[in-house]
Design a protein around this motif. Structure first.
Motif, PDB file in Angstrom:
ATOM      1  N   THR A  23     -81.533 -14.453 -26.047  1.00  0.00           N
ATOM      2  CA  THR A  23     -80.885 -14.200 -24.849  1.00  0.00           C
ATOM      3  C   THR A  23     -81.426 -14.686 -23.655  1.00  0.00           C
ATOM      4  O   THR A  23     -82.797 -14.802 -23.747  1.00  0.00           O
ATOM      5  CB  THR A  23     -80.361 -12.643 -24.598  1.00  0.00           C
ATOM      6  N   TRP A  26     -69.537 -11.015 -31.833  1.00  0.00           N
ATOM      7  CA  TRP A  26     -70.197  -9.799 -32.424  1.00  0.00           C
ATOM      8  C   TRP A  26     -69.666  -8.556 -31.397  1.00  0.00           C
ATOM      9  O   TRP A  26     -69.583  -8.505 -30.395  1.00  0.00           O
ATOM     10  CB  TRP A  26     -71.841  -9.658 -32.119  1.00  0.00           C
ATOM     11  N   TYR A  41     -71.631 -11.972 -22.826  1.00  0.00           N
ATOM     12  CA  TYR A  41     -71.509 -10.641 -23.148  1.00  0.00           C
ATOM     13  C   TYR A  41     -70.625  -9.847 -22.507  1.00  0.00           C
ATOM     14  O   TYR A  41     -70.378 -10.091 -21.162  1.00  0.00           O
ATOM     15  CB  TYR A  41     -72.960 -10.058 -23.405  1.00  0.00           C
ATOM     16  N   LYS A 101     -68.490  -8.958 -37.156  1.00  0.00           N
ATOM     17  CA  LYS A 101     -68.870 -10.297 -36.650  1.00  0.00           C
ATOM     18  C   LYS A 101     -67.453 -11.169 -37.260  1.00  0.00           C
ATOM     19  O   LYS A 101     -67.169 -11.037 -38.340  1.00  0.00           O
ATOM     20  CB  LYS A 101     -70.045 -10.951 -37.376  1.00  0.00           C
ATOM     21  N   ALA A 111     -80.167 -11.543 -31.371  1.00  0.00           N
ATOM     22  CA  ALA A 111     -79.564 -12.724 -30.791  1.00  0.00           C
ATOM     23  C   ALA A 111     -80.455 -13.275 -29.788  1.00  0.00           C
ATOM     24  O   ALA A 111     -80.954 -12.302 -28.885  1.00  0.00           O
ATOM     25  CB  ALA A 111     -78.361 -12.723 -30.456  1.00  0.00           C
ATOM     26  N   ALA A 171     -70.756  -9.643 -27.729  1.00  0.00           N
ATOM     27  CA  ALA A 171     -71.454 -10.901 -27.209  1.00  0.00           C
ATOM     28  C   ALA A 171     -70.834 -12.065 -28.157  1.00  0.00           C
ATOM     29  O   ALA A 171     -70.324 -11.794 -29.395  1.00  0.00           O
ATOM     30  CB  ALA A 171     -73.049 -10.789 -27.588  1.00  0.00           C
ATOM     31  N   ASN A 172     -70.753 -13.061 -27.575  1.00  0.00           N
ATOM     32  CA  ASN A 172     -70.470 -14.434 -28.303  1.00  0.00           C
ATOM     33  C   ASN A 172     -71.659 -15.165 -28.220  1.00  0.00           C
ATOM     34  O   ASN A 172     -72.302 -15.348 -27.629  1.00  0.00           O
ATOM     35  CB  ASN A 172     -69.373 -15.423 -27.429  1.00  0.00           C
ATOM     36  N   LEU A 173     -72.089 -15.692 -29.621  1.00  0.00           N
ATOM     37  CA  LEU A 173     -73.073 -16.441 -30.004  1.00  0.00           C
ATOM     38  C   LEU A 173     -72.692 -17.935 -30.170  1.00  0.00           C
ATOM     39  O   LEU A 173     -71.623 -18.344 -30.736  1.00  0.00           O
ATOM     40  CB  LEU A 173     -73.589 -16.009 -31.349  1.00  0.00           C
ATOM     41  N   ALA A 203     -76.972 -15.744 -27.428  1.00  0.00           N
ATOM     42  CA  ALA A 203     -75.814 -15.059 -26.774  1.00  0.00           C
ATOM     43  C   ALA A 203     -75.391 -15.851 -25.527  1.00  0.00           C
ATOM     44  O   ALA A 203     -76.091 -15.842 -24.657  1.00  0.00           O
ATOM     45  CB  ALA A 203     -76.249 -13.530 -26.390  1.00  0.00           C
ATOM     46  N   ARG A 219     -68.595 -21.382 -28.377  1.00  0.00           N
ATOM     47  CA  ARG A 219     -69.025 -20.183 -29.137  1.00  0.00           C
ATOM     48  C   ARG A 219     -68.656 -20.571 -30.622  1.00  0.00           C
ATOM     49  O   ARG A 219     -67.661 -20.929 -30.765  1.00  0.00           O
ATOM     50  CB  ARG A 219     -67.851 -19.210 -28.554  1.00  0.00           C
TER      51      ARG A 219
END
Length: 699
Positions: A207, A330, A472, A257, A205, A371-373, A469, A326
């Motif tokens: 970052t 993950w 996290y 996920k 991801a 982590a949130n994507l 991300a 968001r």
């Protein structure tokens, strides 16, 4: 080929070059005195030499026509007849823990002639040595050992040199880089190969976190530096990514996920101080940046960068608008023995400080386990309130906050509002915009004129292709089962605890922000930054480096306990916190009001009144004032003025902490003229004075 010019007061006689003829020497071309009469001696004009390299050892050069050099061409009728102006400034970081120092300086006025610069260096108060002679206005000096350096520069032409412009001290304190690839070649290479395979088979991801580079590491491992992978190590003290040290080949290493627990958040907040700013901008605690050379030489992570751009002193009003979308969560699940076997067998060793330091150099303090994507947008609305009174400031703050709240809504959209645009224009509001994920480059294009449109575009155009991300979490490394008989602290370097290096680092970082709040405003008010600001920055940096380096943690002390060591800009053994409070002054608003009543009967009077702030260290506030003193820091209120035969009134700031009012009062001549002259008035001066105030240490 060299050029020869024969110069005289009235004319220039060009040298003649003929094909096939040998080049004559300067002596051969020089006419006799009888031929020249009062003409000048011929002068050899060297072509400009412009560097192609910025290092200080044997630079490659190229020839450039004389007119392309700084300062222009040859002046036309002779000369030069005077020295270039002194370079207005010279700048370099007051501290570095690398072996390089970059020195820059301002251009000189060559008065029509080319300008060459001579840069000199002095180490530990020794002799000055020339380290550069050329036409550039910056120089990167490499391979500098530990010590205290000073630099000075002067400008020169073919005949004269200016005086020197000298800078302050620069402390060079090179860090000792450990080469784990030399100490554990087999283990490091084996883990690198597994990590490369992991990255090739796993979706990373984007970052904003910076990735630390290891000495001896191959370039393949430093590709895609703007991406992170679950399991990556994290240096909590520096706020940087480290290598993956978990065994990615273990079947128990599994990534799941799922939809996020909190899909989106929206917030509008007024910023009370810079500590709250870090929280609002969601800067990780480890990365709340200090304003030192090391922080910038590392390369700022995105979260640090968005913080740096918006840190100000208390004279600025700030609001933060942030939206966090968001889209996917993950999570990393790890086995019982999660570490690479190579680390367990070759690096880790109970109660071994060197082993702890080596592990931390490779793996950091924790690893990223979730982590949130999605995407996040941060808008910091700022206006400078220096020109407002307290009442005006509060009114403007309330108005701006109300308008922002009316336009931006919690449903993730922004309405159209000409009234907000009018307020932004009137208050001269600046917007610092930063993004994590979302449409590439959108934040950089945001202005007060288009902020609503761009905000909506960011929300609407976020999609899986541009996710990053947005937040996290990290987790502690677990002891290998082979070391179950030992505590966590016996295996890994301990960074936790109220007196641990992470807590101490936060204290020093907070002091560095207070330092910035005190030192930056001087330039904003048009004043020279005190030299103590540079020396104190170096001292804070030295203390912080003791907390950054694992092998120095024994010397990473609470600010209440820290005394300077042998490498210092003050004196060894100085109690630094006390020195900072005494020498790094805070600018405090100050006012002075004074009334005058001048009366003349049948005569004249030269009025020269000075209304001064309390100390000569004070200065008038260029953002305040009214009438003749607008933008100069004073106001004049006249009650009565009658001056039949005198001159006009004049108003100046002289010296910098005084408003000076002058007039020549003169009466008329009886019986036809007015026999009195009067000026009754009040002067109000608004300015700033440096005061001593203790630095605050967070608990």
């Amino acid at each position: 080929m060299r050029k020869i010019k024969i110069l005289s007061v009235a004319s220039v006689i060009p040298a003649i070059w003929m094909a096939g003829m040998h080049m004559a020497s300067a002596a051969e071309l020089q006419p006799s005195r009888s031929e020249l009469g009062n003409q000048a001696t011929p002068q050899i004009i060297e072509p400009c030499i412009e560097e192609l390299a910025s290092q200080d050892t044997s630079p490659t050069t190229q020839l450039i026509p004389i007119g392309d050099c700084d300062g222009g061409g040859g002046g036309g009728g002779g000369g030069p007849y005077r020295a270039p102006s002194i370079p207005a400034s010279i700048s370099y970081a007051p501290y570095t823990n690398s072996k390089s120092v970059k020195v820059s300086w301002a251009a000189s006025n060559g008065y029509g002639f080319s300008v060459r610069y001579e840069l000199y260096e002095r180490k530990n108060y020794g002799a000055w040595t020339q380290v550069y002679n050329g036409y550039s206005r910056s120089r990167t000096l490499t391979n500098r050992g530990a010590g205290k350096y000073s630099y000075r520069v002067r400008a020169a032409n073919t005949a004269y040199q200016s005086s020197y412009k000298t800078g302050g001290l620069a402390v060079v304190n090179p860090r000792q880089d450990d080469n784990l690839y030399a100490d554990y070649p087999t283990a490091m290479q084996a883990m690198d190969q597994k990590n490369l395979q992991y990255r090739a088979s796993t979706v990373g991801a984007k970052t904003v976190l910076a990735r630390a580079k290891a000495v001896g590491q191959s370039s393949a491992m430093t590709n895609n530096e703007d991406r992170f992978y679950l399991g990556d190590g994290f240096d909590l003290v520096r706020g940087t990514l480290k290598e993956t040290c978990l065994d990615v080949t273990n079947p128990g290493f599994v990534i799941t996920k799922t939809p996020p627990l909190q899909p989106s958040t929206f917030d509008i907040s007024y910023v009370n101080d810079n500590r709250q700013l870090a929280e609002l901008l969601e800067v990780s605690q480890s990365a709340q940046i200090g304003f030192t050379g090391d922080d910038f030489s590392l390369g700022l992570s995105g979260e640090k960068e968005r913080y740096v751009k918006s840190v100000t002193d208390e004279s600025h009003v700030r609001f933060v608008v942030k939206v966090n979308n968001r889209r996917e969560f993950w999570k990393l699940n790890t086995p019982t023995d999660a570490l690479y076997p190579e680390l367990v067998s070759q690096v880790l060793s109970p109660n071994d400080d060197e082993a702890k330091a080596d592990f931390r150099e490779r793996c950091g303090d924790n690893f990223i386990n979730s982590a949130n994507l999605g995407s996040a947008l941060y808008l910091v609305f700022t206006f400078d309130a220096k020109k407002y009174s307290y009442e005006e400031r509060e009114s403007a703050k309330a108005e701006l906050g109300l308008k922002i709240g009316d336009v931006f809504s919690a449903n993730g959209s922004a309405g159209s509002s000409s009234s907000l645009t009018e307020v932004l224009d009137r208050l001269e509001v600046k917007i610092n915009a930063d993004q994590v994920g979302g449409p590439v480059g959108l934040a950089a294009s945001i202005t007060p004129a288009n902020v609503m449109t761009k905000y909506n575009q960011f929300v609407q155009d976020t999609n899986p292709a541009n996710w990053a991300a947005v937040d996290y979490t990290t987790n502690l490394y677990q002891r290998p089962t082979t070391y179950n008989a030992y505590t966590h602290e016996q295996i890994f370097a301990k960074y936790t605890g109220n007196q641990g290096p992470l807590a101490q680092m936060k204290r020093w970082l907070d002091l560095s922000v207070q330092h910035k709040e005190r030192c930056d405003p001087w330039a904003e008010y048009g004043q020279t930054r005190p030299t103590q600001c540079g020396t104190s920055e170096a001292e804070i940096s030295i203390a912080m480096d003791l907390c950054r380096e694992t092998r120095e943690w024994a010397n990473c002390l609470h600010p209440f306990q820290y005394y300077t060591g042998s490498l210092t800009t003050t004196n060894p053994g100085t109690y630094l916190l006390g020195w900072l409070s005494s020498n790094v002054k805070k600018l405090n608003e100050a006012t002075k009001s004074q009334s005058y009543n001048h009366h003349v009967h049948r005569g004249s009077l030269q009025v020269n009144d000075g209304t001064c702030l309390a100390s000569s260290l004070c200065f008038t506030n260029k953002f305040r004032g009214s009438g003749p003193g607008i933008g100069k820091g004073y106001s004049v209120y006249t009650g009565y003025y009658d001056n039949p035969k005198g001159g006009g009134r004049s108003y100046t700031v002289s010296p910098k902490h005084c408003a000076r009012t002058q007039v020549y009062l003169k009466t008329g001549n009886p019986p036809f003229g007015d026999t009195t002259a009067d000026w009754n008035y009040t002067v109000e001066v608004e300015g700033l004075c440096p005061i001593t105030e203790n630095f605050l240490v967070i608990p």
